[in-house]
Enzyme design. Structure first.
Site, short mmCIF file in Angstrom:
data_model
loop_
_atom_site.label_atom_id
_atom_site.label_comp_id
_atom_site.label_asym_id
_atom_site.label_seq_id
_atom_site.Cartn_x
_atom_site.Cartn_y
_atom_site.Cartn_z
N HIS A 46 32.16 53.23 -27.68
CA HIS A 46 31.32 52.09 -27.26
C HIS A 46 29.85 52.47 -27.38
O HIS A 46 29.33 53.23 -26.57
CB HIS A 46 31.64 51.65 -25.84
CG HIS A 46 30.79 50.48 -25.42
ND1 HIS A 46 31.13 49.16 -25.69
CD2 HIS A 46 29.58 50.42 -24.79
CE1 HIS A 46 30.19 48.36 -25.22
NE2 HIS A 46 29.23 49.10 -24.67
N ASN A 87 23.18 42.96 -36.64
CA ASN A 87 22.16 42.37 -35.79
C ASN A 87 21.87 43.34 -34.65
O ASN A 87 22.78 43.75 -33.95
CB ASN A 87 22.64 41.02 -35.23
CG ASN A 87 22.89 40.00 -36.33
OD1 ASN A 87 22.10 39.89 -37.25
ND2 ASN A 87 23.99 39.28 -36.23
N HIS A 100 28.40 46.76 -34.41
CA HIS A 100 29.31 46.29 -35.45
C HIS A 100 28.53 45.96 -36.71
O HIS A 100 27.37 45.56 -36.65
CB HIS A 100 30.12 45.08 -34.98
CG HIS A 100 29.29 43.95 -34.45
ND1 HIS A 100 28.77 43.95 -33.18
CD2 HIS A 100 28.88 42.80 -35.04
CE1 HIS A 100 28.08 42.83 -32.99
NE2 HIS A 100 28.12 42.12 -34.11
N HIS A 102 28.79 43.61 -40.16
CA HIS A 102 29.46 42.50 -40.83
C HIS A 102 29.55 42.84 -42.32
O HIS A 102 28.55 43.22 -42.94
CB HIS A 102 28.63 41.22 -40.70
CG HIS A 102 28.39 40.75 -39.29
ND1 HIS A 102 29.05 39.67 -38.74
CD2 HIS A 102 27.57 41.22 -38.32
CE1 HIS A 102 28.62 39.49 -37.49
NE2 HIS A 102 27.71 40.40 -37.21
#
Ligand code: 5GP
Ligand code: ZN
Length: 110
Positions: A46, A87, A100, A102
């Protein structure tokens, strides 16, 4: 992180269309795709945003980029082209605060 939606996906508490998994990362189809191929690649650790990457995560970042390239190959995107996007922060449109990337493909980008 107990409440993090992507940590729940990693723990298989939320069903997803899994694309790839190894000991460090998983990749799955975005629930709200913006292109014919829209895959999210995330570390199992995380990490909220790219700002939170420390020197100890440099190898992990390389592994993620390598994984993205392999998934693009699996999805036959290498010739047609693909886009990688992350982002960082609310101001950039980040909604899920678990790092993350994309992977977008299967259409022509302007
Ligand atoms: P962000 O705006 O934070 O960069 O992007 C978050 C992405 O996660 C969005 O594209 C959104 O559709 C996707 N997403 C949010 N919740 C879920 C979920 O529960 N499952 C899947 N597969 N994707 C999700
Ligand atoms: Zn998380």
């Amino acid at each position: 992180m107990e409440d993090c939606i992507f940590c729940k996906i990693i723990r298989k508490e939320i069903p997803t269309e899994l694309v790839y998994e190894d000991e460090k990362v998983i990749a799955f189809n975005d629930i709200n795709p913006e292109a014919p191929v829209h895959i999210l690649i995330i570390p199992k650790e995380h990490i909220p945003t790219l700002n939170d990457i420390g020197p100890e995560q440099k190898n992990l970042m390389g592994h993620i980029l390598w994984t993205i390239k392999e998934i693009a190959r699996m999805k036959n995107l290498q010739e047609s082209g693909y886009r990688i996007l992350t982002n960082c922060g609310t101001g950039a449109g980040q909604v899920v605060f678990h790092l993350h990337f994309h992977l977008l493909g299967g259409k022509r980008f302007e």
